[in-house]
Design an enzyme around this catalytic site. Sequence first.
Site, PDB file in Angstrom:
ATOM      1  N   HIS A 280       0.903  -1.233   0.076  1.00  0.00           N
ATOM      2  CA  HIS A 280       0.006   0.041  -0.033  1.00  0.00           C
ATOM      3  C   HIS A 280       0.772   1.450  -0.081  1.00  0.00           C
ATOM      4  CE1 HIS A 280       1.034   0.411   4.217  1.00  0.00           C
ATOM      5  NE2 HIS A 280       0.598  -0.793   4.366  1.00  0.00           N
TER       6      HIS A 280
HETATM    7  P1  TYD Z   1      -1.495  -2.519   7.513  1.00  0.00           P
HETATM    8  O1  TYD Z   1      -1.148  -1.061   7.451  1.00  0.00           O
HETATM    9  O2  TYD Z   1      -2.213  -3.044   6.031  1.00  0.00           O
HETATM   10  O3  TYD Z   1      -0.069  -3.742   7.813  1.00  0.00           O
HETATM   11  P2  TYD Z   1       1.004  -3.655   6.884  1.00  0.00           P
HETATM   12  O4  TYD Z   1       1.330  -2.511   6.070  1.00  0.00           O
HETATM   13  O5  TYD Z   1       2.016  -3.849   8.157  1.00  0.00           O
HETATM   14  O6  TYD Z   1       1.072  -5.074   6.302  1.00  0.00           O
HETATM   15  O7  TYD Z   1      -2.474  -3.013   8.655  1.00  0.00           O
HETATM   16  C1  TYD Z   1      -2.938  -4.341   8.877  1.00  0.00           C
HETATM   17  C2  TYD Z   1      -4.347  -4.247   9.712  1.00  0.00           C
HETATM   18  O8  TYD Z   1      -3.968  -3.485  11.061  1.00  0.00           O
HETATM   19  C3  TYD Z   1      -5.505  -3.341   8.883  1.00  0.00           C
HETATM   20  O9  TYD Z   1      -6.662  -3.915   9.424  1.00  0.00           O
HETATM   21  C4  TYD Z   1      -5.229  -1.998   9.776  1.00  0.00           C
HETATM   22  C5  TYD Z   1      -4.578  -2.519  11.116  1.00  0.00           C
HETATM   23  N1  TYD Z   1      -4.075  -1.346  11.830  1.00  0.00           N
HETATM   24  C6  TYD Z   1      -4.280  -0.704  12.830  1.00  0.00           C
HETATM   25  O10 TYD Z   1      -5.613  -0.648  13.189  1.00  0.00           O
HETATM   26  N2  TYD Z   1      -3.544   0.319  13.324  1.00  0.00           N
HETATM   27  C7  TYD Z   1      -2.361   0.588  12.745  1.00  0.00           C
HETATM   28  O11 TYD Z   1      -1.713   1.358  13.406  1.00  0.00           O
HETATM   29  C8  TYD Z   1      -1.868  -0.142  11.778  1.00  0.00           C
HETATM   30  C9  TYD Z   1      -0.594   0.085  11.295  1.00  0.00           C
HETATM   31  C10 TYD Z   1      -2.810  -1.087  11.303  1.00  0.00           C
END
Ligand code: TYD
Length: 143
Positions: A54
């Site tokens: 992302h």
């Molecule tokens: P995501 O940012 O997609 O994870 P990564 O980039 O590490 O693969 O987030 C994964 C899930 O966690 C998504 O459902 C959103 C949640 N999340 C939060 O609730 N708070 C946060 O600060 C972060 C980073 C993610």
Amino acid sequence: MTYSIDLCQMVDLPKITDARGNLTFIEGGHHIPFDIQRVYYLYDVPGGAERGGHAHKELRQLIIAMSGSFDVVLNDGGNEKRVHLNRSYAGLFVCPMIWRELDNFSSGSVCMVLASNLYDEDDYYRDYGQFLQAKAALMTGGQ
Ligand code: TYD
């Protein structure tokens, strides 16, 4: 402002070496170019897993391998670079509008992220095509 991967550079952090164990500290706005509003970390990552996938509209981040190692692949819509993180006294600054993927996690690795803003799902591009469209719109607008 054109957000390119060239703006995403390694930041060396203070390291107090000590026979009892080393110490690193980070002050928001001092050692890194933003105030820290949020900290999150990835751990227990299974072998072969990929994270990220992302981009963020506004968020600035510093990514640190607190333990072990992993790779961060940065893509600004035109260019791409792979950065291997394996030191707990240096972090990778990631500016807004950069598509990132994390992979190649070593066993037991911990990825800590310092972030400039609270969690906001509206700040994400989770679709690569939409990210490219937004980049193109910014370029057309001269930003
Ligand atoms: P995501 O940012 O997609 O994870 P990564 O980039 O590490 O693969 O987030 C994964 C899930 O966690 C998504 O459902 C959103 C949640 N999340 C939060 O609730 N708070 C946060 O600060 C972060 C980073 C993610």
